[in-house]
Design an enzyme around this catalytic site. Structure first.
Site, PDB file in Angstrom:
ATOM      1  N   ARG A  40       0.867  -1.187   0.000  1.00  0.00           N
ATOM      2  CA  ARG A  40       0.000   0.000   0.000  1.00  0.00           C
ATOM      3  C   ARG A  40       0.896   1.227   0.000  1.00  0.00           C
ATOM      4  O   ARG A  40       1.352   1.687   1.048  1.00  0.00           O
ATOM      5  CB  ARG A  40      -0.901  -0.033   1.231  1.00  0.00           C
ATOM      6  CG  ARG A  40      -1.888   1.120   1.321  1.00  0.00           C
ATOM      7  CD  ARG A  40      -2.789   0.904   2.539  1.00  0.00           C
ATOM      8  NE  ARG A  40      -3.734   1.981   2.713  1.00  0.00           N
ATOM      9  CZ  ARG A  40      -3.453   3.121   3.345  1.00  0.00           C
ATOM     10  NH1 ARG A  40      -2.263   3.334   3.862  1.00  0.00           N
ATOM     11  NH2 ARG A  40      -4.384   4.047   3.456  1.00  0.00           N
ATOM     12  N   SER A 112     -12.527  -2.908   0.864  1.00  0.00           N
ATOM     13  CA  SER A 112     -12.751  -2.296   2.183  1.00  0.00           C
ATOM     14  C   SER A 112     -14.229  -1.961   2.322  1.00  0.00           C
ATOM     15  O   SER A 112     -14.827  -1.392   1.410  1.00  0.00           O
ATOM     16  CB  SER A 112     -11.965  -0.987   2.316  1.00  0.00           C
ATOM     17  OG  SER A 112     -10.589  -1.243   2.230  1.00  0.00           O
ATOM     18  N   LYS A 141      -3.788   6.030   8.859  1.00  0.00           N
ATOM     19  CA  LYS A 141      -4.611   6.470   7.736  1.00  0.00           C
ATOM     20  C   LYS A 141      -5.233   7.809   8.120  1.00  0.00           C
ATOM     21  O   LYS A 141      -6.189   7.859   8.899  1.00  0.00           O
ATOM     22  CB  LYS A 141      -5.700   5.430   7.465  1.00  0.00           C
ATOM     23  CG  LYS A 141      -6.468   5.692   6.189  1.00  0.00           C
ATOM     24  CD  LYS A 141      -7.428   4.555   5.883  1.00  0.00           C
ATOM     25  CE  LYS A 141      -7.948   4.670   4.472  1.00  0.00           C
ATOM     26  NZ  LYS A 141      -9.364   4.917   4.397  1.00  0.00           N
TER      27      LYS A 141
END
Ligand code: 3NM
Length: 221
Positions: A40, A112, A141
């Site tokens: 990611r 997600s 995040k």
């Protein structure tokens, strides 16, 4: 993908390792027993172009050595170009059904989801698993929603018992058990491993905690 491969799902980009060599951190995590890996690459300083392709290839090769699925976050072209085992997308990353059509059925698709409606949509689009969170507070995040606790896992699990779920957000060795007890097949973590002084040990301890929660009483300490 089988459910066991979701048990300890490590997520990392080159900016998540507190200045340490990300491939070295990934190698340690794999030695410690992570069962899945997602690249990611986000945020300030994120690699692009050739450096990203090279980094992705390095991650893929390490994962292959350990027989661990290599998943790419939100970059279909990179996933295909590196021969990734799968792609993970968020709610903002495009239409899941369309992406499933483009990648075919051999590639893993993770989505997600933040509530039961999103879980239902992901399921009918052909998701292999859901990432649900943030379960606990997270610093990894910046645009994460408010922590939801394990509630949303419980409700998605009772609506769709066959769809594997991994919990995400602020999960560590000492708070992983409730996530599994709520019905998740595993836990996804960035900082619990990527920021750990000893990522191999952190991965091993997390794996042990998840095993114990999956099979209470069966695992010797
Ligand atoms: N997605 P950490 S929370 C990548 O809720 C990501 O969808 C989330 O990192 C979501 O293990 C999150 O360090 C960050 O809390 C997880």
């Amino acid at each position: 993908m089988n459910r066991e491969q979701l048990a300890v799902y490590f997520i990392m980009g080159s900016g998540n390792t507190a200045g340490r060599d990300p491939l070295a951190v990934l190698g340690s995590a794999l030695r410690g027993g992570v069962t899945c890996f997602q690249l990611r690459e986000k945020g300030p300083g994120a690699l692009k172009g050739e450096p990203l392709a090279d980094f992705a290839a390095g991650c893929r090769d390490l994962c292959r050595q350990y027989g661990v699925p290599f998943i790419v976050n939100d970059d279909l072209e990179l996933a295909v170009a590196t021969g990734a085992d799968g792609l993970h997308i968020g709610q903002e990353d495009g239409n899941a059904a369309e992406i499933r059509r483009r990648i075919g059925n051999r590639m893993i698709l993770g989505v997600s989801a933040h509530d039961v409606n999103e879980a239902a949509a992901a399921r009918s689009a052909g998701a292999d698993y859901l990432g649900m969170g943030p379960v606990y507070g997270t610093r990894s995040k910046p645009d994460a929603r408010a922590a939801s606790g394990t509630e949303l896992i419980t409700s998605a699990k009772s609506a769709y018992p066959d769809l594997p779920i991994v919990g995400i957000g602020g999960i560590r060795e000492d708070n992983a058990a409730p996530v599994i007890e709520a019905g998740a097949s595993g836990v996804s973590v960035i900082s619990a491993i990527a920021h750990a002084g000893d990522p191999e040990r952190a991965a091993r301890e997390l794996r042990q905690a998840v095993r114990e929660a999956l099979e209470p009483g069966k695992v010797s300490k």
